[in-house]
Enzyme design. Sequence first.
Site, short mmCIF file in Angstrom:
data_model
loop_
_atom_site.label_atom_id
_atom_site.label_comp_id
_atom_site.label_asym_id
_atom_site.label_seq_id
_atom_site.Cartn_x
_atom_site.Cartn_y
_atom_site.Cartn_z
N GLU A 167 0.80 -1.24 0.00
CA GLU A 167 0.00 0.00 0.00
C GLU A 167 0.84 1.29 0.00
O GLU A 167 0.74 2.10 0.92
CB GLU A 167 -0.96 -0.01 1.20
CG GLU A 167 -1.95 -1.16 1.17
CD GLU A 167 -2.87 -1.19 2.38
OE1 GLU A 167 -2.79 -0.27 3.22
OE2 GLU A 167 -3.66 -2.14 2.49
N GLU A 275 -6.63 -10.81 -0.42
CA GLU A 275 -7.38 -10.51 0.81
C GLU A 275 -8.87 -10.45 0.50
O GLU A 275 -9.56 -9.48 0.78
CB GLU A 275 -6.90 -9.19 1.43
CG GLU A 275 -5.42 -9.16 1.74
CD GLU A 275 -4.97 -7.87 2.42
OE1 GLU A 275 -5.83 -7.16 2.98
OE2 GLU A 275 -3.76 -7.58 2.39
#
Length: 363
Positions: A167, A275
Amino acid sequence: MKEIFKIIGVFMLLLITSCTTEDKVVFVQGAEPSGTTVETTISLKEKAEFNVGAAVKSSLLKTDAQYADAFKANFNQLTAEFEMKMDQLWLSENNYNWEAADYLVNFAQDNNIEVHGHALVWYRTFPDWFKNQSNDSIAFESKVKTYISDVVGRYKGRIKSWDVVNEVFADNGGARNEDIIAPLFNDPTAFYGRCFQYAKDADPDTKLFYNDYSVVIDEGKRESIKNMASRFKAEGFPIDGIGAQFHYGTDTGLTKINDGFTDLASTDLLIHISELDIKINVNKSNDFSLYSGNAQQQSVIYEAIVAMYETLPESQKFGISTWGVSDNYSWLKTEWHPKEFPLLFDADLNKKLAYQGFLNGLN
């Protein structure tokens, strides 16, 4: 990949309509199948020709036998939900807490399960003691290099893959304005590339991933990720794949997901749906409950995503990992809404219709 929508035809009582410019799943009133759970004769790991994983916690594997049994019976890849992140492992400059990570790796090895490491470098998990030091870029990178070398080296040959960097891009693809890496480095991308190299040096056989959220629905972020991967290749930094987190909901347009996924696959890198969970209570209603209709709606989304993944070339299929095993332990219970049911197993470890949807999506 447009053929993924043909799978919806198996649901003879469902109606697929376009509520906006994107595909939405809508159900005919009174036509929902009964029940929210299923019994299956085959498990995900038995049917899939790629790894099917889940994020787990060591405490649950130790204390909840039903949870541990469900995980072992249905999954063949393990991701630590949080226990391999930097702030959990790195207690001080020369002091590590290996207990939970060692337990997970040993558990996986004992049960013939592969481990995907998550995550070496993430701006949100630098420990406070490290953030509070007055490091210049050289000292900072030297310590991060030591950390990566120590962690990856400890599990060399036992952790098959790592999210090296997590991220780094903001929504729409701009550089994330976090408070530790951005102020130190004139060229953060080069720093991230070197982190990949440090991991490769510590374990040349491990697969190395960049991981992020909203990858297939945020065109700007996806373009930035592709550009970073291209730069890594051009400058000789090792990268094997991209992890797309897939925290979506039943209101997320399937066409948008599919188009973004097709674009992501053009990198020719390994693709990890890393995820996966699908929110049902998209409006955060306090009166929400799981029933046959919304459970089936969720199942359709799971099936479409898995079928989409199956259209990848075999050489790019790394695996699909759900972010948790059962609804009652999902992070979305606290971070989204307590009445949320995003995973493949319900609170009693029964297989939901979503599990059947996942199975249906597999070739």
